[in-house]
Design an enzyme around this catalytic site. Structure first.
Site, PDB file in Angstrom:
ATOM      1  N   LYS A 160      52.572  38.743 -74.744  1.00  0.00           N
ATOM      2  CA  LYS A 160      51.297  38.306 -75.249  1.00  0.00           C
ATOM      3  C   LYS A 160      51.333  37.586 -76.689  1.00  0.00           C
ATOM      4  O   LYS A 160      50.684  36.664 -77.224  1.00  0.00           O
ATOM      5  CB  LYS A 160      50.024  39.006 -75.224  1.00  0.00           C
TER       6      LYS A 160
ATOM      7  N   THR B 278      51.129  38.482 -69.733  1.00  0.00           N
ATOM      8  CA  THR B 278      50.375  39.673 -69.803  1.00  0.00           C
ATOM      9  C   THR B 278      51.511  40.374 -70.695  1.00  0.00           C
ATOM     10  O   THR B 278      52.550  39.870 -71.005  1.00  0.00           O
ATOM     11  CB  THR B 278      49.996  40.263 -68.652  1.00  0.00           C
TER      12      THR B 278
ATOM     13  N   ASN C 289      46.880  34.796 -73.892  1.00  0.00           N
ATOM     14  CA  ASN C 289      47.043  35.395 -72.400  1.00  0.00           C
ATOM     15  C   ASN C 289      46.894  34.022 -71.355  1.00  0.00           C
ATOM     16  O   ASN C 289      46.932  34.286 -70.422  1.00  0.00           O
ATOM     17  CB  ASN C 289      45.948  36.146 -72.222  1.00  0.00           C
TER      18      ASN C 289
ATOM     19  N   GLY D 222      47.023  46.897 -77.088  1.00  0.00           N
ATOM     20  CA  GLY D 222      46.742  45.557 -77.071  1.00  0.00           C
ATOM     21  C   GLY D 222      45.316  45.062 -76.796  1.00  0.00           C
ATOM     22  O   GLY D 222      44.680  44.278 -77.436  1.00  0.00           O
TER      23      GLY D 222
ATOM     24  N   GLY E 171      41.148  54.156 -77.881  1.00  0.00           N
ATOM     25  CA  GLY E 171      42.692  53.458 -77.543  1.00  0.00           C
ATOM     26  C   GLY E 171      42.704  52.496 -78.677  1.00  0.00           C
ATOM     27  O   GLY E 171      41.841  51.774 -79.389  1.00  0.00           O
TER      28      GLY E 171
ATOM     29  N   THR F  70      47.253  58.275 -81.338  1.00  0.00           N
ATOM     30  CA  THR F  70      48.187  57.983 -82.556  1.00  0.00           C
ATOM     31  C   THR F  70      47.109  57.147 -83.474  1.00  0.00           C
ATOM     32  O   THR F  70      47.115  56.316 -83.518  1.00  0.00           O
ATOM     33  CB  THR F  70      49.314  57.211 -82.101  1.00  0.00           C
ATOM     34  N   LEU F  71      47.304  58.075 -84.780  1.00  0.00           N
ATOM     35  CA  LEU F  71      46.241  57.868 -85.771  1.00  0.00           C
ATOM     36  C   LEU F  71      46.480  56.653 -86.473  1.00  0.00           C
ATOM     37  O   LEU F  71      45.892  55.529 -86.513  1.00  0.00           O
ATOM     38  CB  LEU F  71      46.007  58.811 -86.741  1.00  0.00           C
TER      39      LEU F  71
ATOM     40  N   LYS G  82      48.170  53.726 -85.534  1.00  0.00           N
ATOM     41  CA  LYS G  82      47.863  52.709 -84.703  1.00  0.00           C
ATOM     42  C   LYS G  82      46.203  52.319 -84.948  1.00  0.00           C
ATOM     43  O   LYS G  82      45.898  51.291 -85.029  1.00  0.00           O
ATOM     44  CB  LYS G  82      48.059  52.624 -83.502  1.00  0.00           C
TER      45      LYS G  82
ATOM     46  N   GLY H 185      35.868  47.423 -65.045  1.00  0.00           N
ATOM     47  CA  GLY H 185      36.655  46.650 -65.496  1.00  0.00           C
ATOM     48  C   GLY H 185      36.744  45.333 -64.595  1.00  0.00           C
ATOM     49  O   GLY H 185      37.445  44.323 -65.262  1.00  0.00           O
TER      50      GLY H 185
HETATM   51  P1  ATR Z   1      47.034  47.803 -73.550  1.00  0.00           P
HETATM   52  O1  ATR Z   1      47.776  46.522 -73.962  1.00  0.00           O
HETATM   53  O2  ATR Z   1      46.684  47.867 -72.020  1.00  0.00           O
HETATM   54  O3  ATR Z   1      46.042  48.215 -74.456  1.00  0.00           O
HETATM   55  P2  ATR Z   1      48.930  49.613 -74.491  1.00  0.00           P
HETATM   56  O4  ATR Z   1      48.983  48.833 -75.557  1.00  0.00           O
HETATM   57  O5  ATR Z   1      50.174  50.510 -74.036  1.00  0.00           O
HETATM   58  O6  ATR Z   1      48.079  48.821 -73.517  1.00  0.00           O
HETATM   59  O7  ATR Z   1      47.934  50.842 -75.036  1.00  0.00           O
HETATM   60  C1  ATR Z   1      47.541  52.177 -74.406  1.00  0.00           C
HETATM   61  C2  ATR Z   1      46.577  53.017 -74.991  1.00  0.00           C
HETATM   62  O8  ATR Z   1      46.332  53.926 -74.434  1.00  0.00           O
HETATM   63  C3  ATR Z   1      46.869  53.433 -76.395  1.00  0.00           C
HETATM   64  O9  ATR Z   1      45.779  53.415 -77.135  1.00  0.00           O
HETATM   65  C4  ATR Z   1      47.607  54.745 -76.123  1.00  0.00           C
HETATM   66  O10 ATR Z   1      47.627  55.780 -77.090  1.00  0.00           O
HETATM   67  P3  ATR Z   1      48.901  55.727 -78.200  1.00  0.00           P
HETATM   68  O11 ATR Z   1      48.818  54.588 -79.071  1.00  0.00           O
HETATM   69  O12 ATR Z   1      48.713  57.003 -78.882  1.00  0.00           O
HETATM   70  O13 ATR Z   1      50.109  55.411 -77.286  1.00  0.00           O
HETATM   71  C5  ATR Z   1      46.661  55.320 -75.021  1.00  0.00           C
HETATM   72  N1  ATR Z   1      46.977  56.203 -74.190  1.00  0.00           N
HETATM   73  C6  ATR Z   1      47.985  55.989 -73.216  1.00  0.00           C
HETATM   74  N2  ATR Z   1      48.050  57.236 -72.486  1.00  0.00           N
HETATM   75  C7  ATR Z   1      47.530  58.149 -73.288  1.00  0.00           C
HETATM   76  C8  ATR Z   1      47.471  59.516 -72.971  1.00  0.00           C
HETATM   77  N3  ATR Z   1      47.732  60.286 -72.063  1.00  0.00           N
HETATM   78  N4  ATR Z   1      46.679  60.416 -74.015  1.00  0.00           N
HETATM   79  C9  ATR Z   1      45.886  59.623 -75.126  1.00  0.00           C
HETATM   80  N5  ATR Z   1      46.102  58.071 -75.358  1.00  0.00           N
HETATM   81  C10 ATR Z   1      46.763  57.427 -74.319  1.00  0.00           C
END
Ligand code: ATR
Length: 283
Positions: free
Chosen positions: A71, A67, A92, A134, A131, A157-158, A160, A248
């Site tokens: 990964k 995890t 995974n 990952g 989102g 974050t645009l 990404k 989930g």
């Molecule tokens: P995972 O592997 O579970 O997807 P991650 O890679 O850390 O975990 O991704 C978390 C996602 O939640 C990202 O899209 C993150 O947005 P950013 O790319 O802008 O960081 C989003 N996220 C987490 N907290 C957030 C918040 N408070 N507001 C908006 N987006 C959030």
């Protein structure tokens, strides 16, 4: 559980793994299937990953899950990858096949299975994915592989979202892919399924929602990959509005069953889905 000289060891590596449900789920499935196996978890630092993987070979650990944050990097230390893992660019689940470590990816399949179990089609449908981390990466790739008509990726974050959208576009020409800021959600409400892949709403921030589900049309399906809490505020609000929701747990259980099926080569394990879901609900 009777641990003896013949007990096979499976594990999870990640950082952090402290609150993971995986040991509970896997040990429960092993028990249900009378498998002489145990499952434990290890917090592994990035700098120790290579040593840990090599020691798994030396100790003849039969398989493990991987995890966050390993990964992708784990691939460097494996002997083979399945096609799905290659497409996903992440692993995974790992199986030790006579000393050779083979990497699998069941994230996308676990998600797709959970949709099919709910009677939700991927092919031809329009998905709004919130989102671009990952989890979103694996889910978007699987949606495109299975022939989704449209995938809209929204993220805080645009850049990404853009990178992910461009990767999907270049690999899957049949799917329409768009990306935008999460705050622009109101421009994308004409969709069939919305999937929350952000961590917004996860314990302890249970009063947060990624977007307002009241924006969506009456026949929109709302899926949240978060399972802690089981019903996020996002899902509860969608439910109150009368929308169909999926939490989930089904993805989590499917991933665990798929890993065990890979490790033990036993299709019967996949039939434990309802039992394991029930076990987790009562925990
Ligand atoms: P995972 O592997 O579970 O997807 P991650 O890679 O850390 O975990 O991704 C978390 C996602 O939640 C990202 O899209 C993150 O947005 P950013 O790319 O802008 O960081 C989003 N996220 C987490 N907290 C957030 C918040 N408070 N507001 C908006 N987006 C959030």
């Amino acid at each position: 559980m009777n641990i003896d000289w013949n007990t096979d060891i499976y594990c999870l590596i990640g950082n952090p793994v402290d609150n993971s449900l995986s040991p509970k789920i896997h040990n429960h499935i092993f028990n249900e299937n009378n498998a002489n196996c145990i499952y434990v978890s290890f917090n592994v630092e990035e700098k120790d990953l290579k040593t840990v993987i090599n020691s798994f070979k030396a100790l003849n650990i039969k398989g493990f899950n991987v995890t966050i944050p390993h990964k992708i990097n784990v691939i460097n230390y494996l002997d083979n990858l399945t096609t799905e893992a290659k497409i996903m660019g992440a692993v995974n689940t790992v199986k030790n096949l006579n000393g050779k470590l083979v990497g699998y990816n069941t994230d996308g399949i676990g998600f797709a299975k959970s949709l099919y179990e709910e009677g939700i089609k991927i092919k031809g449908n329009r998905f709004l994915v919130l989102g671009a981390g990952g989890a979103s990466y694996a889910i978007c790739k699987k949606l495109a592989m299975e022939g989704a008509n449209t995938i809209v990726i929204l993220n805080r974050t645009l850049n990404k979202a853009k990178n992910l959208a461009e990767t999907i576009k270049s690999e899957f020409k049949e799917t329409n892919v768009y990306y935008d800021f999460l705050t622009n959600v109101s421009h994308y409400i004409d969709i069939d399924v919305v999937v929350n892949c952000t961590s917004i709403g996860m314990l302890p921030d249970v009063n947060q929602m990624p977007v307002n589900p009241l924006l969506f049309k009456a026949n929109t399906i709302v899926y949240d990959i978060i399972y802690k809490p089981l019903e996020t505020k996002f899902l509860l609000t969608a439910k109150e509005r009368g929308l169909k929701t999926v939490n989930g747990i089904s993805m989590l259980v499917n991933q665990a069953l798929l890993s065990q099926n890979i490790w033990l080569n036993n299709d019967n394990i996949l039939k434990s889905y309802e039992k394991i879901k029930g076990f987790l609900k009562n925990m």
